[in-house]
Design a protein around this motif. Structure first.
Motif, short mmCIF file in Angstrom:
data_model
loop_
_atom_site.label_atom_id
_atom_site.label_comp_id
_atom_site.label_asym_id
_atom_site.label_seq_id
_atom_site.Cartn_x
_atom_site.Cartn_y
_atom_site.Cartn_z
N MET A 1 73.74 23.53 28.54
CA MET A 1 73.67 24.03 29.91
C MET A 1 72.95 22.99 30.78
O MET A 1 71.90 22.50 30.43
N GLU A 2 73.55 22.65 31.91
CA GLU A 2 72.98 21.62 32.76
C GLU A 2 71.75 22.14 33.49
O GLU A 2 71.56 23.33 33.63
N PRO A 3 70.90 21.22 33.98
CA PRO A 3 69.66 21.66 34.63
C PRO A 3 69.89 22.34 35.96
O PRO A 3 70.93 22.16 36.61
N ALA A 4 68.89 23.12 36.36
CA ALA A 4 68.96 23.80 37.65
C ALA A 4 68.77 22.81 38.77
O ALA A 4 68.14 21.77 38.62
N THR A 5 69.33 23.12 39.91
CA THR A 5 69.06 22.35 41.12
C THR A 5 67.69 22.74 41.65
O THR A 5 67.08 23.70 41.21
N ASN A 6 67.19 21.99 42.60
CA ASN A 6 65.95 22.35 43.24
C ASN A 6 66.12 23.64 44.03
O ASN A 6 67.19 23.91 44.59
N LEU A 7 65.06 24.42 44.09
CA LEU A 7 65.08 25.63 44.90
C LEU A 7 65.01 25.25 46.37
O LEU A 7 64.26 24.37 46.77
N LEU A 8 65.80 25.92 47.17
CA LEU A 8 65.85 25.65 48.60
C LEU A 8 65.70 26.95 49.36
O LEU A 8 66.21 27.99 48.95
N LYS A 9 65.01 26.90 50.46
CA LYS A 9 64.92 28.07 51.34
C LYS A 9 66.33 28.41 51.80
O LYS A 9 67.07 27.56 52.27
N GLN A 10 66.72 29.67 51.65
CA GLN A 10 68.07 30.05 52.02
C GLN A 10 68.24 30.00 53.53
O GLN A 10 67.47 30.59 54.28
N SER A 34 66.68 29.73 47.26
CA SER A 34 68.01 29.71 46.68
C SER A 34 68.13 28.60 45.64
O SER A 34 67.78 27.45 45.90
N GLY A 35 68.58 28.96 44.44
CA GLY A 35 68.75 27.97 43.38
C GLY A 35 70.00 28.25 42.58
O GLY A 35 70.70 29.24 42.81
N GLN A 36 70.30 27.36 41.65
CA GLN A 36 71.46 27.57 40.80
C GLN A 36 71.20 26.96 39.43
O GLN A 36 70.45 25.99 39.29
N VAL A 37 71.81 27.58 38.45
CA VAL A 37 71.86 27.02 37.10
C VAL A 37 73.33 26.98 36.71
O VAL A 37 74.16 27.72 37.25
N PHE A 38 73.67 26.11 35.76
CA PHE A 38 75.05 25.97 35.33
C PHE A 38 75.20 26.59 33.95
O PHE A 38 74.53 26.18 32.99
N ILE A 39 76.06 27.59 33.87
CA ILE A 39 76.25 28.37 32.66
C ILE A 39 77.72 28.35 32.29
O ILE A 39 78.57 28.82 33.05
N ASP A 40 78.02 27.78 31.16
CA ASP A 40 79.41 27.69 30.67
C ASP A 40 80.34 27.17 31.75
O ASP A 40 81.44 27.71 31.98
N GLY A 41 79.89 26.10 32.43
CA GLY A 41 80.74 25.43 33.41
C GLY A 41 80.76 26.04 34.79
O GLY A 41 81.48 25.54 35.66
N ALA A 42 80.01 27.11 35.01
CA ALA A 42 80.00 27.76 36.33
C ALA A 42 78.60 27.73 36.92
O ALA A 42 77.60 27.87 36.21
N SER A 43 78.53 27.54 38.23
CA SER A 43 77.26 27.59 38.94
C SER A 43 76.88 29.05 39.17
O SER A 43 77.63 29.81 39.77
#
Length: 302
Positions: A1-10, A34-43
């Protein structure tokens, strides 16, 4: 699983009604990051409140079918005295990616992968409606990884009684020329007679996005509500300590269904009925729901 992006104020141009009570104004002013993680190829998108503070115990909030993290965003700040909070968008919903296909355990896998990504130890899961069903699946699959769970007006099927209707995938979703016209078409499912118009508008606002074709719902039209056909078989494998909160007037958890679910949970803790509440408790009895959740959380801490 790829790393999360930085958290950003929405970022949002959402304008709250001047009629909104102070608690709504204060909580929405405390916007989640607002942040994201990559799980099985999906954000997989999430909103986080004090999420980087690893000294705090973690709560993960799970929305209902075709919903999104903002179903919880006006309540999450109430819990910041003690917890760090994440409200996630399940696959194909909210601001998470759509997938080519969805299986019956896809959403539970999203939750477990999110827990793994942040190396969480014994987090608390709180899920409303369909989200509560996914919490039960997580607790059945990996009870040792969850500290405590609260399900809110959640449904499971019983083979000897009525079954939850399968919501068929949509062939297409209607496009609207403006955001406000799309918001005007927003409807609760199931409908209910009592609701905060201010909170309903907030949820509707965050339910739509713009594309070249116009404004349309964020959820993937291909989604369907995967439910266990045999609820008792699912419940008997849930070893996690579970609390169940439901609305007295709910058509989802009513007619004794909440009591039956609770009785079949091997490690059931407390069953709490909110008087006069319907299925979407955060929209008709939000402060009562928060008070109940806080008491349940405190009881487990003690």
């Amino acid at each position: 699983m790829e790393p999360a992006t930085n958290l950003l104020k929405q970022k949002s141009h959402y304008t709250l009604s001047h009629k909104a009570p102070a608690w709504i104004r204060n909580n929405l002013a405390c916007a989640g990051l607002s942040g994201q993680v990559f799980i099985d190829g999906a954000s997989i998108h999430y909103l986080g409140w004090e999420w980087d503070d690893q000294s705090r115990p973690a709560i993960i909030l799970i929305h209902g079918f075709r919903g999104h993290a903002h179903w919880w965003s006006f309540l999450a700040p109430f819990f910041l005295d003690t917890y760090r909070i994440a409200a996630i968008d399940l696959s194909g919903m909210g601001d998470s990616d759509h997938r080519d296909s969805y299986g019956p355990f896809r959403f539970a896998e999203d939750i477990l992968a999110f827990i793994d990504h942040f190396s969480l130890t014994a987090p608390t899961l709180i899920g409303h409606s369909f989200g509560g069903s996914q919490v039960l699946k997580v607790c059945a699959q990996a009870p040792e990884r969850i500290g405590h769970a609260i399900i809110v007006d959640t449904y499971v099927n019983f083979p000897d009684s009525d079954q939850l209707p399968v919501i068929a995938p949509l062939l297409q979703t209607k496009k609207h020329p403006s955001r406000e016209q799309a918001i005007d078409r927003f409807r609760l499912d199931p409908p209910q007679p009592e609701v905060s118009d201010i909170l309903l508008h907030h949820i509707a606002y965050h339910s739509v996005r713009h594309s070249h074709a116009g404004w349309h719902w964020k959820f993937d039209p291909a989604l369907t509500n995967f439910e266990e056909k045999n609820g008792p078989a699912l419940l008997e494998n849930v070893q996690t300590k579970i609390d169940y909160v439901y609305g007295e007037r709910s058509i989802v958890a009513g007619n004794g269904r909440a009591q039956r679910i609770f009785q079949l949970l091997p490690n059931a803790n407390q069953l709490v009925k909110l008087d006069n509440a319907y299925h979407h408790l955060m929209l008709d009895h939000p402060l009562e729901l928060v008070d109940t959740l806080q008491k349940l959380l405190q009881a487990v801490r003690e």
